[in-house]
Design an enzyme around this catalytic site. Structure first.
Site, PDB file in Angstrom:
ATOM      1  N   SER A  22     -29.472  -8.683  18.035  1.00 24.51           N
ATOM      2  CA  SER A  22     -28.934  -9.930  18.611  1.00 24.51           C
ATOM      3  C   SER A  22     -29.867 -11.099  18.355  1.00 24.51           C
ATOM      4  O   SER A  22     -31.031 -11.052  18.711  1.00 24.51           O
ATOM      5  CB  SER A  22     -28.804  -9.820  20.130  1.00 24.51           C
ATOM      6  OG  SER A  22     -27.764  -8.992  20.479  1.00 24.51           O
TER       7      SER A  22
ATOM      8  N   HIS B 208     -23.414 -11.470  16.871  1.00 24.90           N
ATOM      9  CA  HIS B 208     -23.438 -10.435  15.835  1.00 24.90           C
ATOM     10  C   HIS B 208     -22.410 -10.788  14.772  1.00 24.90           C
ATOM     11  O   HIS B 208     -21.213 -10.764  15.039  1.00 24.90           O
ATOM     12  CB  HIS B 208     -23.096  -9.072  16.426  1.00 24.90           C
ATOM     13  CG  HIS B 208     -24.209  -8.464  17.230  1.00 24.90           C
ATOM     14  ND1 HIS B 208     -25.163  -7.654  16.671  1.00 24.90           N
ATOM     15  CD2 HIS B 208     -24.522  -8.551  18.536  1.00 24.90           C
ATOM     16  CE1 HIS B 208     -26.014  -7.264  17.601  1.00 24.90           C
ATOM     17  NE2 HIS B 208     -25.650  -7.795  18.750  1.00 24.90           N
TER      18      HIS B 208
ATOM     19  N   HIS C 234     -22.038  -1.050  18.990  1.00 23.02           N
ATOM     20  CA  HIS C 234     -22.664  -0.642  20.252  1.00 23.02           C
ATOM     21  C   HIS C 234     -21.769   0.332  21.006  1.00 23.02           C
ATOM     22  O   HIS C 234     -20.539   0.241  20.935  1.00 23.02           O
ATOM     23  CB  HIS C 234     -22.894  -1.861  21.158  1.00 23.02           C
ATOM     24  CG  HIS C 234     -23.802  -2.893  20.579  1.00 23.02           C
ATOM     25  ND1 HIS C 234     -23.349  -3.904  19.770  1.00 23.02           N
ATOM     26  CD2 HIS C 234     -25.148  -3.070  20.702  1.00 23.02           C
ATOM     27  CE1 HIS C 234     -24.381  -4.657  19.406  1.00 23.02           C
ATOM     28  NE2 HIS C 234     -25.483  -4.182  19.956  1.00 23.02           N
TER      29      HIS C 234
ATOM     30  N   TYR D 182     -21.380   0.212  24.119  1.00 27.43           N
ATOM     31  CA  TYR D 182     -20.677  -0.550  25.169  1.00 27.43           C
ATOM     32  C   TYR D 182     -19.406  -1.223  24.670  1.00 27.43           C
ATOM     33  O   TYR D 182     -18.588  -1.679  25.465  1.00 27.43           O
ATOM     34  CB  TYR D 182     -21.604  -1.568  25.853  1.00 27.43           C
ATOM     35  CG  TYR D 182     -22.123  -2.689  24.971  1.00 27.43           C
ATOM     36  CD1 TYR D 182     -21.284  -3.703  24.511  1.00 27.43           C
ATOM     37  CD2 TYR D 182     -23.459  -2.742  24.606  1.00 27.43           C
ATOM     38  CE1 TYR D 182     -21.753  -4.722  23.709  1.00 27.43           C
ATOM     39  CE2 TYR D 182     -23.951  -3.759  23.813  1.00 27.43           C
ATOM     40  CZ  TYR D 182     -23.091  -4.749  23.366  1.00 27.43           C
ATOM     41  OH  TYR D 182     -23.561  -5.742  22.565  1.00 27.43           O
ATOM     42  N   GLU D 183     -19.232  -1.290  23.355  1.00 28.13           N
ATOM     43  CA  GLU D 183     -17.975  -1.822  22.813  1.00 28.13           C
ATOM     44  C   GLU D 183     -16.874  -0.771  22.864  1.00 28.13           C
ATOM     45  O   GLU D 183     -15.729  -1.063  22.514  1.00 28.13           O
ATOM     46  CB  GLU D 183     -18.185  -2.288  21.369  1.00 28.13           C
ATOM     47  CG  GLU D 183     -19.112  -3.500  21.266  1.00 28.13           C
ATOM     48  CD  GLU D 183     -19.477  -3.826  19.824  1.00 28.13           C
ATOM     49  OE1 GLU D 183     -18.813  -4.701  19.238  1.00 28.13           O
ATOM     50  OE2 GLU D 183     -20.409  -3.200  19.296  1.00 28.13           O
TER      51      GLU D 183
ATOM     52  N   ALA E  47     -32.856  -6.982  20.437  1.00 25.88           N
ATOM     53  CA  ALA E  47     -33.291  -7.838  21.536  1.00 25.88           C
ATOM     54  C   ALA E  47     -33.414  -6.924  22.752  1.00 25.88           C
ATOM     55  O   ALA E  47     -32.626  -5.999  22.919  1.00 25.88           O
ATOM     56  CB  ALA E  47     -32.256  -8.919  21.793  1.00 25.88           C
TER      57      ALA E  47
ATOM     58  N   MET F  50     -29.719  -2.040  24.740  1.00 27.59           N
ATOM     59  CA  MET F  50     -28.433  -1.343  24.682  1.00 27.59           C
ATOM     60  C   MET F  50     -28.123  -0.832  23.281  1.00 27.59           C
ATOM     61  O   MET F  50     -26.950  -0.683  22.916  1.00 27.59           O
ATOM     62  CB  MET F  50     -27.319  -2.288  25.154  1.00 27.59           C
ATOM     63  CG  MET F  50     -27.572  -2.922  26.515  1.00 27.59           C
ATOM     64  SD  MET F  50     -26.328  -4.161  26.924  1.00 27.59           S
ATOM     65  CE  MET F  50     -27.072  -4.907  28.407  1.00 27.59           C
ATOM     66  N   SER F  51     -29.168  -0.551  22.494  1.00 31.58           N
ATOM     67  CA  SER F  51     -28.934  -0.113  21.107  1.00 31.58           C
ATOM     68  C   SER F  51     -30.097   0.743  20.625  1.00 31.58           C
ATOM     69  O   SER F  51     -30.948   1.160  21.406  1.00 31.58           O
ATOM     70  CB  SER F  51     -28.803  -1.348  20.200  1.00 31.58           C
ATOM     71  OG  SER F  51     -30.033  -2.024  20.091  1.00 31.58           O
TER      72      SER F  51
ATOM     73  N   ASN G  46     -36.228 -11.701  27.371  1.00 29.91           N
ATOM     74  CA  ASN G  46     -36.249 -12.065  28.797  1.00 29.91           C
ATOM     75  C   ASN G  46     -37.026 -11.014  29.576  1.00 29.91           C
ATOM     76  O   ASN G  46     -36.995  -9.846  29.211  1.00 29.91           O
ATOM     77  CB  ASN G  46     -34.804 -12.136  29.334  1.00 29.91           C
ATOM     78  CG  ASN G  46     -34.063 -10.831  29.092  1.00 29.91           C
ATOM     79  OD1 ASN G  46     -33.517 -10.610  28.004  1.00 29.91           O
ATOM     80  ND2 ASN G  46     -34.062  -9.967  30.082  1.00 29.91           N
TER      81      ASN G  46
ATOM     82  N   HIS H 206     -26.466 -13.657  28.439  1.00 30.83           N
ATOM     83  CA  HIS H 206     -26.497 -13.370  27.004  1.00 30.83           C
ATOM     84  C   HIS H 206     -26.940 -14.610  26.222  1.00 30.83           C
ATOM     85  O   HIS H 206     -27.576 -14.506  25.175  1.00 30.83           O
ATOM     86  CB  HIS H 206     -25.115 -12.899  26.541  1.00 30.83           C
ATOM     87  CG  HIS H 206     -25.087 -12.415  25.119  1.00 30.83           C
ATOM     88  ND1 HIS H 206     -25.891 -11.381  24.674  1.00 30.83           N
ATOM     89  CD2 HIS H 206     -24.377 -12.827  24.032  1.00 30.83           C
ATOM     90  CE1 HIS H 206     -25.664 -11.179  23.379  1.00 30.83           C
ATOM     91  NE2 HIS H 206     -24.754 -12.045  22.967  1.00 30.83           N
TER      92      HIS H 206
HETATM   93  N1  HPA Z   1     -31.525  -5.573  29.336  1.00 32.23           N
HETATM   94  C1  HPA Z   1     -30.827  -4.877  28.407  1.00 32.23           C
HETATM   95  N2  HPA Z   1     -30.605  -5.320  27.177  1.00 32.23           N
HETATM   96  C2  HPA Z   1     -31.126  -6.519  26.851  1.00 32.23           C
HETATM   97  C3  HPA Z   1     -31.867  -7.288  27.758  1.00 32.23           C
HETATM   98  C4  HPA Z   1     -32.071  -6.794  29.074  1.00 32.23           C
HETATM   99  O1  HPA Z   1     -32.718  -7.418  29.939  1.00 32.23           O
HETATM  100  N3  HPA Z   1     -32.236  -8.425  27.094  1.00 32.23           N
HETATM  101  C5  HPA Z   1     -31.751  -8.324  25.847  1.00 32.23           C
HETATM  102  N4  HPA Z   1     -31.086  -7.174  25.680  1.00 32.23           N
END
Ligand code: HPA
Length: 283
Positions: free
Chosen positions: A38, A69, A91, A93-94, A121, A219-220, A243, A255
């Site tokens: 990302s 993406h 992903h 989650y998709e 990310a 998440m990947s 973050n 996001h």
């Molecule tokens: N959590 C999960 N996935 C992420 C985060 C997060 O804080 N930041 C970027 N991808």
């Protein structure tokens, strides 16, 4: 999860079709495969002589849905090194089966890449990791509850019970550290935990992840690394902390924040990855 919908035994034919479609367009033999996370897709602008293939033009691949993406397979040269890059990824989650999520790394191997660099990310679990921290992945926690290798295996591609000690190749990590030094990019090193998403973690979950030994969460990446190792690829990974994890600052996570931090760190990530590609023949 329909994690049994695309078991390993089905992958050979899928890869035959994918490889044929790419080879209709370019003979490029990559020395390196790169998955761009990302906000890190900007690396694509640094590729020369690019052949770009939208996911939807590859057999069985749906268009990418996650914002930030692009959803393209790119073949070209990075700092003179032939590479294949995935701009965007699939992903869990998709709603995609794990067997689809891992197809890109297997395709990279089919195209000739012996090494893959997985980027993402991530949220910082380590309280010392602020937005913009770059973390080399030393090890992972698969907390998705799924494994892409579930189901009938194909021993021609990889073993039933693949070893995961040093899944994150120590020599490649040393090369990334050297690339970081030479480009004056500061890097940390730690453990990446993959959760399913798409909800961000709760503050309690981030505290839990810290107790479990994670330094960053996303998440990947982990399911891709598992299959890459199974198939005999050498794997390196870089997380960009976009973050602090949930609850660390008390601010809500968005996001947009993830994408903005990805863009801000883009030039540092590009320097690091370019130099890594240049150094690769020395391992
Ligand atoms: N959590 C999960 N996935 C992420 C985060 C997060 O804080 N930041 C970027 N991808």
């Amino acid at each position: 999860m329909h994690h049994d919908a695309l078991p390993p035994v089905s992958w050979r034919l899928t890869l035959d079709a994918l490889e044929a479609e790419v080879r209709r367009r370019t003979p490029l033999e990559p020395a390196l495969g790169i998955v761009l996370g990302s906000g890190l897709g900007g690396l694509a602008d640094h590729l020369a002589d690019v052949t770009a293939i939208p996911f939807s033009e590859l057999p069985g691949w749906p268009a990418a849905t996650a914002p930030g993406h692009a959803g393209r397979l790119l073949l070209g040269h990075l700092a003179g090194v032939p590479v294949v890059a995935l701009q965007g990824r699939f992903h869990l989650y998709e709603g995609h089966p794990a067997g689809l999520v891992v197809q890109p790394v297997l395709l990279m191997q089919r195209l000739g890449a012996p090494v893959v660099l997985l980027t993402n990310a991530a949220g910082g679990v380590d309280p010392a990791y602020g937005a913009g921290t770059i973390m080399l992945i030393r090890d992972h926690l698969n907390l998705t509850g799924v494994n892409p290798l579930i189901g009938p295996n194909d021993e021609r591609l990889g073993p039933r019970f693949p070893d995961m000690v040093d899944a994150w190749d120590p020599a490649l990590r040393a090369l990334l550290r050297r690339a970081a030094q030479e480009t004056r990019v500061t890097v940390e090193e730690g453990v990446y935990a993959q959760l399913l998403g798409p909800s961000f973690e709760t503050p309690a979950e981030v505290r839990m992840l810290g107790v479990l030994g994670a330094n960053a969460v996303g998440m990947s990446t982990v399911v891709e690394a598992i299959v890459a190792r199974w198939a005999g690829l050498r794997v390196a990974g870089v997380s960009l902390v976009t973050n602090p994890g949930a609850g660390i600052t008390g601010q809500p996570l968005t996001h947009e924040e993830v994408l903005a931090a990805g863009e801000a760190a883009g030039p540092r990530m590009v320097s690091l990855v370019r130099r890594f590609a240049e150094l690769l023949p020395t391992t």
